[in-house]
Design a protein around this motif. Structure first.
Motif, mmCIF file in Angstrom:
data_model
loop_
_atom_site.group_PDB
_atom_site.id
_atom_site.type_symbol
_atom_site.label_atom_id
_atom_site.label_comp_id
_atom_site.label_asym_id
_atom_site.label_seq_id
_atom_site.Cartn_x
_atom_site.Cartn_y
_atom_site.Cartn_z
ATOM 1 N N ARG A 63 0.837 -1.213 0.000
ATOM 2 C CA ARG A 63 0.000 0.000 0.000
ATOM 3 C C ARG A 63 0.865 1.254 0.000
ATOM 4 N N SER A 64 2.008 1.216 0.685
ATOM 5 C CA SER A 64 2.899 2.379 0.724
ATOM 6 C C SER A 64 3.499 2.676 -0.648
ATOM 7 N N LEU A 65 3.534 1.643 -1.509
ATOM 8 C CA LEU A 65 4.041 1.825 -2.880
ATOM 9 C C LEU A 65 2.940 2.312 -3.828
ATOM 10 N N GLY A 66 1.734 2.473 -3.296
ATOM 11 C CA GLY A 66 0.630 2.993 -4.104
ATOM 12 C C GLY A 66 -0.315 1.950 -4.655
ATOM 13 N N HIS A 67 -0.123 0.674 -4.290
ATOM 14 C CA HIS A 67 -0.979 -0.390 -4.822
ATOM 15 C C HIS A 67 -2.305 -0.444 -4.068
ATOM 16 N N ARG A 68 -3.392 -0.513 -4.826
ATOM 17 C CA ARG A 68 -4.721 -0.647 -4.228
ATOM 18 C C ARG A 68 -5.456 -1.898 -4.735
ATOM 19 N N GLU A 69 -5.016 -2.418 -5.853
ATOM 20 C CA GLU A 69 -5.582 -3.663 -6.390
ATOM 21 C C GLU A 69 -4.560 -4.764 -6.145
ATOM 22 N N ILE A 70 -4.688 -5.433 -4.998
ATOM 23 C CA ILE A 70 -3.700 -6.433 -4.556
ATOM 24 C C ILE A 70 -4.397 -7.782 -4.419
ATOM 25 N N LEU A 71 -3.885 -8.770 -5.110
ATOM 26 C CA LEU A 71 -4.466 -10.110 -5.108
ATOM 27 C C LEU A 71 -3.660 -11.009 -4.173
ATOM 28 N N TYR A 72 -4.373 -11.798 -3.346
ATOM 29 C CA TYR A 72 -3.712 -12.774 -2.469
ATOM 30 C C TYR A 72 -3.773 -14.138 -3.145
ATOM 31 N N PHE A 73 -2.634 -14.796 -3.236
ATOM 32 C CA PHE A 73 -2.489 -15.980 -4.088
ATOM 33 C C PHE A 73 -2.063 -17.200 -3.268
ATOM 34 N N GLY A 74 -2.867 -18.280 -3.362
ATOM 35 C CA GLY A 74 -2.439 -19.565 -2.801
ATOM 36 C C GLY A 74 -2.970 -19.888 -1.424
ATOM 37 N N ARG A 75 -4.153 -19.359 -1.080
ATOM 38 C CA ARG A 75 -4.723 -19.683 0.235
ATOM 39 C C ARG A 75 -5.082 -21.171 0.295
ATOM 40 N N ARG A 76 -4.609 -21.814 1.361
ATOM 41 C CA ARG A 76 -4.941 -23.221 1.589
ATOM 42 C C ARG A 76 -5.696 -23.357 2.908
ATOM 43 N N HIS A 77 -6.228 -24.578 3.170
ATOM 44 C CA HIS A 77 -7.109 -24.746 4.318
ATOM 45 C C HIS A 77 -6.390 -25.359 5.522
ATOM 46 N N THR A 78 -5.145 -24.918 5.766
ATOM 47 C CA THR A 78 -4.483 -25.224 7.031
ATOM 48 C C THR A 78 -4.624 -23.999 7.922
ATOM 49 N N VAL A 79 -4.437 -24.189 9.218
ATOM 50 C CA VAL A 79 -4.573 -23.070 10.147
ATOM 51 C C VAL A 79 -3.568 -21.972 9.820
ATOM 52 N N THR A 80 -2.324 -22.361 9.545
ATOM 53 C CA THR A 80 -1.294 -21.375 9.231
ATOM 54 C C THR A 80 -1.684 -20.533 8.028
ATOM 55 N N HIS A 81 -2.155 -21.184 6.970
ATOM 56 C CA HIS A 81 -2.510 -20.430 5.761
ATOM 57 C C HIS A 81 -3.788 -19.616 5.943
ATOM 58 N N GLN A 82 -4.679 -20.089 6.781
ATOM 59 C CA GLN A 82 -5.871 -19.299 7.072
ATOM 60 C C GLN A 82 -5.493 -18.036 7.849
ATOM 61 N N LEU A 83 -4.511 -18.162 8.744
ATOM 62 C CA LEU A 83 -4.049 -16.990 9.498
ATOM 63 C C LEU A 83 -3.365 -15.981 8.576
ATOM 64 N N ARG A 84 -2.627 -16.476 7.581
ATOM 65 C CA ARG A 84 -1.997 -15.565 6.619
ATOM 66 C C ARG A 84 -3.067 -14.828 5.815
ATOM 67 N N ALA A 85 -4.070 -15.563 5.373
ATOM 68 C CA ALA A 85 -5.167 -14.928 4.630
ATOM 69 C C ALA A 85 -5.929 -13.943 5.516
#
Length: 334
Positions: free
Chosen positions: A174-196
């Motif tokens: 966001r500090s670089l000016g990005h507003r359209e940011i896609l999150y890639f590779g969410r999986r259904h483990t607790v760790t990956h859910q916390l990252r998402a």
């Protein structure tokens, strides 16, 4: 063929069995010249310590089991390296096991380690429910879990603040000016859910629209990231940055982007998670979130040895803070 014994070394050196034994244990009762001569003779004759016999006497094997889902994953390989170095510095050896591809195999290798009488185990679980599946074994042997966030379980674990890490990454993009940011590779483990969760929280706080690409692969890999990215890139590039859930996924994205003529970072900024060694290679130079493999391994070994050597009861939840590693795969929007 016959194994070389302490008696064989004593006979060749012309000294008593106890002199050889004391020389190997570093006893001050043995002079420096005698000790060096005996140690040199042990090397020449190929003498090796009988750990099985020693463990029967000491009731300790000085062996730690390490279970990882897949050693060909670079994050796991680096974590295993640092765990071995930390254990070796404390006088322990490491027995490494791959638990992939499923929970049945994970249970089999943990059962093997318990049968081998390891003094303790370090486990990177396949998924959250591994803890319950393995409980019958982990209650028998001191155990510390790594990487997976188990803060809701009465088990010792060392992990990273995954939610804080992705929030930190979003703040940077966001500090670089990005507003359209896609999150890639969410999986259904607790760790990956916390990252998402960190990504989604940042979107709420920053007034951004969440955009998530889920992964059905059992674990993160370059090949999986590549497949997902090839499918993603068949659609219009209506976002300016991708935050990948792991560096492995980010490397797969880079490969797909290169094949399709999508320039990083000129057309698309890319950020990873983990800071594996490949991320720093010149042609990759991936901006990422550092998840310290060395510190994670060091803390886990320390907690485990505290259980082994002092009989410490209870459990410890150690959550490490992430840091940002800025390289050239992200650019500021003009």
């Amino acid at each position: 063929m016959k194994n070389v014994t302490l008696k064989d070394v004593a006979r060749a050196a012309g000294v008593s069995y106890s002199t050889v034994s004391r020389s190997l244990s570093g006893s001050p009762q043995i002079g420096r010249e005698t000790r060096e001569r005996i140690l040199r003779l042990c090397d020449e004759m190929g003498y090796t310590k009988n750990y099985v016999a020693c463990s029967m006497v000491m009731r300790r094997t000085e062996l730690i089991g390490l279970v990882v889902p897949s050693i060909d994953n670079q994050f796991m390989a680096e974590l295993a390296y640092h765990a071995e170095m930390s254990a070796r510095a404390r006088g322990y050896n490491l027995m490494l096991c791959n638990s992939g591809p499923d929970l049945r195999q994970e249970k089999a290798v943990v059962k093997l380690l318990v049968g081998r009488q390891v003094d303790g185990m370090l486990i990177v679980p396949q998924e959250h429910r591994s803890c319950e599946e393995l409980r019958v074994y982990t209650e028998q042997v001191p155990t510390v879990f790594l990487s997976e966030d188990l803060r809701d379980e009465p088990l010792s674990c060392v992990t990273t603040d995954n939610t804080g890490a992705t929030y930190l990454a979003m703040e940077y993009l966001r500090s670089l000016g990005h507003r359209e940011i896609l999150y890639f590779g969410r999986r259904h483990t607790v760790t990956h859910q916390l990252r998402a969760e960190g990504y989604l929280r940042a979107c709420r706080d920053m007034g951004l629209t969440p955009r998530i690409v889920d992964s059905s692969f059992p674990r993160s890999s370059v090949a999986g990231g590549y497949e997902l990215a090839r499918e993603l890139f068949t659609k219009p590039l209506d976002y300016t940055a991708i935050l990948a859930s792991t560096d492995s996924n980010a490397l797969g994205i880079l490969r797909a982007a290169d094949e399709l003529g999508i320039r990083v970072p000129e057309q698309l900024s890319l950020m990873g998670f983990d800071n594996i060694a490949s991320a720093a290679m010149p042609r990759i130079d991936l901006t990422t979130v550092e998840q310290s493999k060395r510190e994670m391994a060091l803390q886990a070994v320390e907690i485990l040895l505290d259980k082994i050597e002092r009989g410490t009861q209870g459990y410890v939840h150690q959550i490490l803070m992430p840091s940002l590693v800025k390289r050239s795969s992200c650019r500021a929007l003009t």
